[in-house]
Design a protein around this motif. Structure first.
Motif, PDB file in Angstrom:
ATOM      1  N   PHE A 157       0.882  -1.686   0.182  1.00  0.00           N
ATOM      2  CA  PHE A 157       0.278   0.107   0.093  1.00  0.00           C
ATOM      3  C   PHE A 157       0.603   0.896  -0.290  1.00  0.00           C
ATOM      4  O   PHE A 157       1.046   2.366   0.760  1.00  0.00           O
ATOM      5  CB  PHE A 157      -0.727  -0.555   0.909  1.00  0.00           C
ATOM      6  CG  PHE A 157      -2.163  -1.292   1.206  1.00  0.00           C
ATOM      7  CD1 PHE A 157      -1.525  -1.919   1.991  1.00  0.00           C
ATOM      8  CD2 PHE A 157      -3.141  -0.859   0.556  1.00  0.00           C
ATOM      9  CE1 PHE A 157      -2.686  -2.414   1.748  1.00  0.00           C
ATOM     10  CE2 PHE A 157      -4.235  -1.454   0.198  1.00  0.00           C
ATOM     11  CZ  PHE A 157      -4.308  -2.564   1.202  1.00  0.00           C
TER      12      PHE A 157
ATOM     13  N   HIS B  96      -4.633  -3.446   7.545  1.00  0.00           N
ATOM     14  CA  HIS B  96      -4.930  -2.902   6.297  1.00  0.00           C
ATOM     15  C   HIS B  96      -5.200  -4.138   5.211  1.00  0.00           C
ATOM     16  O   HIS B  96      -5.845  -4.259   3.925  1.00  0.00           O
ATOM     17  CB  HIS B  96      -3.951  -2.340   5.439  1.00  0.00           C
ATOM     18  CG  HIS B  96      -2.847  -2.690   5.375  1.00  0.00           C
ATOM     19  ND1 HIS B  96      -1.492  -2.647   5.228  1.00  0.00           N
ATOM     20  CD2 HIS B  96      -2.539  -4.507   5.384  1.00  0.00           C
ATOM     21  CE1 HIS B  96      -0.176  -3.690   5.862  1.00  0.00           C
ATOM     22  NE2 HIS B  96      -1.051  -4.785   6.009  1.00  0.00           N
ATOM     23  N   TRP B  97      -5.712  -5.460   5.965  1.00  0.00           N
ATOM     24  CA  TRP B  97      -6.080  -6.782   5.620  1.00  0.00           C
ATOM     25  C   TRP B  97      -7.510  -6.921   5.539  1.00  0.00           C
ATOM     26  O   TRP B  97      -8.617  -7.345   5.086  1.00  0.00           O
ATOM     27  CB  TRP B  97      -5.411  -7.452   5.404  1.00  0.00           C
ATOM     28  CG  TRP B  97      -4.103  -7.957   4.907  1.00  0.00           C
ATOM     29  CD1 TRP B  97      -2.657  -7.481   5.361  1.00  0.00           C
ATOM     30  CD2 TRP B  97      -3.773  -7.193   3.047  1.00  0.00           C
ATOM     31  NE1 TRP B  97      -2.044  -7.715   3.895  1.00  0.00           N
ATOM     32  CE2 TRP B  97      -2.558  -7.385   2.592  1.00  0.00           C
ATOM     33  CE3 TRP B  97      -4.106  -6.926   1.881  1.00  0.00           C
ATOM     34  CZ2 TRP B  97      -1.512  -7.116   1.402  1.00  0.00           C
ATOM     35  CZ3 TRP B  97      -4.009  -6.708   0.493  1.00  0.00           C
ATOM     36  CH2 TRP B  97      -2.655  -6.385   0.461  1.00  0.00           C
TER      37      TRP B  97
ATOM     38  N   LEU C 234      -6.849   3.056   5.518  1.00  0.00           N
ATOM     39  CA  LEU C 234      -5.736   3.583   4.828  1.00  0.00           C
ATOM     40  C   LEU C 234      -6.420   3.990   3.822  1.00  0.00           C
ATOM     41  O   LEU C 234      -7.777   3.380   3.848  1.00  0.00           O
ATOM     42  CB  LEU C 234      -5.129   2.462   4.660  1.00  0.00           C
ATOM     43  CG  LEU C 234      -4.122   2.449   3.618  1.00  0.00           C
ATOM     44  CD1 LEU C 234      -2.773   3.615   4.188  1.00  0.00           C
ATOM     45  CD2 LEU C 234      -3.248   1.323   2.799  1.00  0.00           C
TER      46      LEU C 234
ATOM     47  N   HIS D 266      -7.676   4.411   0.497  1.00  0.00           N
ATOM     48  CA  HIS D 266      -7.256   2.828  -0.689  1.00  0.00           C
ATOM     49  C   HIS D 266      -8.421   2.439  -1.253  1.00  0.00           C
ATOM     50  O   HIS D 266      -9.364   2.341  -0.389  1.00  0.00           O
ATOM     51  CB  HIS D 266      -6.329   2.182  -0.446  1.00  0.00           C
ATOM     52  CG  HIS D 266      -5.410   1.207  -1.676  1.00  0.00           C
ATOM     53  ND1 HIS D 266      -6.362  -0.160  -1.757  1.00  0.00           N
ATOM     54  CD2 HIS D 266      -5.012   1.620  -2.265  1.00  0.00           C
ATOM     55  CE1 HIS D 266      -6.087  -0.555  -2.963  1.00  0.00           C
ATOM     56  NE2 HIS D 266      -4.963   0.801  -2.971  1.00  0.00           N
TER      57      HIS D 266
ATOM     58  N   THR E   1      -9.511  -0.071  -1.731  1.00  0.00           N
ATOM     59  CA  THR E   1     -10.524  -1.654  -0.621  1.00  0.00           C
ATOM     60  C   THR E   1     -10.840  -1.761   1.017  1.00  0.00           C
ATOM     61  O   THR E   1     -10.391  -2.753   0.928  1.00  0.00           O
ATOM     62  CB  THR E   1      -8.668  -2.566  -0.622  1.00  0.00           C
ATOM     63  OG1 THR E   1      -7.905  -2.084   0.103  1.00  0.00           O
ATOM     64  CG2 THR E   1      -8.693  -3.412  -2.090  1.00  0.00           C
ATOM     65  N   MET E   2     -10.123  -0.598   1.081  1.00  0.00           N
ATOM     66  CA  MET E   2     -10.402  -0.278   2.393  1.00  0.00           C
ATOM     67  C   MET E   2     -12.388  -0.213   2.419  1.00  0.00           C
ATOM     68  O   MET E   2     -13.039  -0.517   3.835  1.00  0.00           O
ATOM     69  CB  MET E   2     -10.389   0.870   3.483  1.00  0.00           C
ATOM     70  CG  MET E   2      -8.689   0.508   3.650  1.00  0.00           C
ATOM     71  SD  MET E   2      -7.851  -0.646   4.097  1.00  0.00           S
ATOM     72  CE  MET E   2      -7.408  -1.883   2.909  1.00  0.00           C
TER      73      MET E   2
END
Lengths: 302, 362
Positions: free
Chosen positions: A190, B220-221, B351, B353, B355-356
């Motif tokens: 990221f 973040h995952w 984060l 992004h 994907t969040m």
């Protein structure tokens, strides 16, 4: 005068497990990695009858637990994962014997590859996920340490030019952070660069010894270690970091002092076998020869 | 007993939620089958469908009739009053000296990086020390600290540089490196991942009670990492790697549930005095919440912490999967002790992004 190395040797001999090997804990059962490291350390510190006997007994034990396909698991009764296989190869090779076991282990290593994925188009993972190194656990992704140790062991066995070894070297180069240092194997996720670590950087430099990789990569790794090791006294980071610098003839003049301080911090009897072994390997001028690095240098000069 | 670790990891995606948990097929009928089966069979079948669907709805709505207590406390700093606060918080849960007396207690903090540059990444040493001292006052037979960092094989470095080593030495506390412990094989009590057995560190057999001492962080995952995700650090790296790839490959949410069910921690305490937001679990930024969250049911503890961080627990895959299986996550099934949540919520940013967005709308 007894040096810390003499005391460490004595402690290592006392710490041998019930099996002819060494565990991660002083009171634990024998595992492949610490057994190999401890045996190499004894050989590196003094090639005397005691070292030879203990190392051979350990090597025989490793041969006993070797799987039929040539791999070694973690310990007797734990057949996977097999990332410890390179360590056994290095011990067998250091003893100059065990040809069959080495060949079969090397064949297994050459035949196994980590899981790969197409390069990440989203950019979340910055390293090239399509390069197949070696995993910690079969059928999972590549990481730095198992790849570096596999490359080192396979080069030791003369497979320098094998496509898998070349690919492993390519992976190691790809996973460097900030032009030269390494961590567990993540360059950036990221967009954030993961910090470098001393032990993986040292292992990477060992695996890349006497190769023709980009000089900036090596210089960056050495520069990182010269700075980082000034403050590190934990055995694992200090020892592998110094061995990596040794591989490129960049050993700091203070290295022996740092090693002695690391031992003193825990005391020889208070250190785990793998810790003692790693420190002893980093202290010895024989280690690079045992690991095959001297031979890499000679062949690269030719 | 031998286990082939490599053959047992599942093939699920990371962050998988209950959508990929196999569900029993509903029995159904068609017009032609109705005429074949007859009216009575049709009614019986329809009743079964309605009954099954109703039972499923009821189970989900009541979360399997599970309920739990969670204590939330305000804590302004990592000062000496922590032990008193912890005692008060545990008292709200009905936990007192009897819980600890004569027991061997393993404290499992979240220690991920040498924390000189990022102390907000790790469970604060003062929390670890305060918990240990409290249990010692309660005449625990022994209290020891154990961790298996996922990104640093050199755990000694992590402890030294995060101030934990000096705290351990002052407090006379033993540290066990779970990544390099002797191991034993334990049956996976839940089985979401398809992994039949886990290799666990010998230290778990030594301990009567396991306490998850987590840090309040985004991830973040996984969305969040709290008392349940903290258990990733229990499984030995020598068996699972650095990072613990097998668990990631099997699915983070599923692995979180399986490990929680198998390890069965007795207590979860979350250090939310200064947590982490943004690019957690390592690269994020400090976020002060001035909170401690604790309870004996870890899904309930994590769900409460999620709310305090400004998240809907239903949007966090591992919590959604835990609902009704390992514990309640709905607030109506969680008795909130200590401070009321209103006024304590501090929005932890994720984060930035795309994907969040699965965890929270932008």
């Amino acid at each position: 005068m007894t040096t810390w190395i003499d005391s460490a040797r004595d402690a290592l001999v006392r710490q041998r497990a019930n099996e002819p090997g060494w565990g991660y804990r002083v009171d634990g059962r024998a595992f492949v990695e610490p057994t190999s490291l401890a045996s190499l350390a004894l050989l590196a510190s003094a090639r005397d009858p005691v070292s030879e006997r203990l190392a051979r007994e350990a090597a025989d034990w490793l041969a006993e637990i070797q799987r039929q396909d040539g791999a070694l698991g973690l310990a007797a009764g734990i057949p996977t994962p097999c990332w410890g296989t390179p360590y056994a190869i290095l011990l067998w090779a250091a003893l100059g014997d065990y040809q069959t076991q080495r060949r079969e282990a090397a064949e297994w290593l050459l035949g196994v590859a980590a899981k790969t994925h197409p390069p990440d188009a989203t950019g979340v993972i910055s390293h090239d996920t399509s390069i197949a190194g070696w995993p910690w656990v079969e059928n999972t992704h590549s990481w730095l340490e198992p790849t570096a140790m596999a490359v080192l062991a396979l080069r030791r066995e003369g497979h320098e030019c094998h496509p898998r070894v070349r690919e492993g070297i390519r992976l190691i180069c790809d996973r460097s952070v900030r032009s030269g240092a390494w961590n567990f194997g993540n360059r950036a996720v990221f967009g954030s660069t993961a910090p470098p670590q001393a032990a993986p950087t040292g292992m990477a430099l060992l695996a890349l010894a006497a190769t023709d990789v980009e000089a900036g990569l090596i210089e960056g790794g050495c520069r990182y270690l010269r700075n980082a090791l000034r403050r590190m006294r934990t055995p694992r980071s200090l020892a592998w970091g110094l061995m990596g610098l040794d591989a490129w003839r960049e050993r700091p003049p203070e290295a022996d002092t740092w090693l002695a301080k690391s031992v003193a911090a825990a005391g020889p009897s208070g250190s785990a076998p793998a810790d003692l072994a790693q420190l002893m390997l980093a202290a010895s001028g024989q280690t690079l020869g045992l690991l095959g690095v001297d031979a890499f240098r000679r062949s690269s000069v030719r | 007993m031998t286990r082939d670790l490599s053959s047992e990891s599942g093939r699920s995606e990371e962050n998988s939620g209950p959508s990929d948990v196999p569900e029993r097929r509903q029995s159904g009928t068609t017009c032609s089958s109705r005429s074949r089966l007859g009216r009575r069979a049709f009614l019986a079948g329809t009743g079964l469908v309605v009954g099954t669907a109703g039972a499923r709805w009821l189970w989900r709505h009541t979360e399997g009739f599970q309920s739990a207590d969670v204590t939330v406390l305000k804590a302004q700093s990592y000062d000496a009053r922590l032990e008193v606060l912890l005692r008060e918080g545990l008292d709200e849960l009905g936990i007192d000296a009897r819980w600890a007396r004569g027991k061997s207690i393993l404290l499992k903090p979240n220690l991920v990086v040498p924390a000189k540059e990022s102390p907000h990444a790790n469970t604060h040493p003062a929390i670890i020390c305060a918990v240990a001292e409290l249990f010692r006052r309660w005449d625990a037979r022994e209290v020891f600290v154990a961790e298996g960092p996922a990104y640093y094989r050199d755990s000694r470095l992590v402890l030294d540089e995060s101030g934990v080593t000096s705290m351990l030495e002052r407090a006379g506390l033993e540290y066990v490196d779970l990544n390099h412990d002797d191991v034993f094989s334990a049956e996976n009590r839940l089985g979401f991942t398809g992994i039949s057995h886990f290799y666990l560190p010998r230290a778990l057999r030594r301990a009567d009670l396991v306490v998850s001492l987590a840090k309040m962080k985004t991830h973040h995952w996984a969305g969040l990492t709290l008392s349940m995700k903290n258990l990733f650090g229990v499984v030995p790296g020598i068996c699972y790697g650095w990072p613990k790839s097998v668990l990631h490959a099997a699915g983070i949410a599923k692995s979180v549930l399986d490990l929680t069910a198998t390890i069965r921690p007795a207590l979860g305490i979350i250090d939310g005095i200064v947590g982490m937001e943004g690019d957690g679990p390592i690269m994020g930024t400090p976020k002060r919440a001035n909170l401690l969250v604790m309870g004996t049911n870890l899904p309930a503890v994590d769900a409460t912490a999620a709310r305090l961080m400004g998240f809907d627990p239903q949007r966090i895959p591992y919590l959604r999967a835990a609902s009704g299986r390992l514990g309640p996550i709905c607030s109506r099934h969680i008795r909130q002790c200590g401070e009321p949540l209103q006024g304590l919520v501090r929005r932890f940013e994720l984060l930035d992004h795309p994907t969040m967005r699965v965890f929270r709308d932008a």
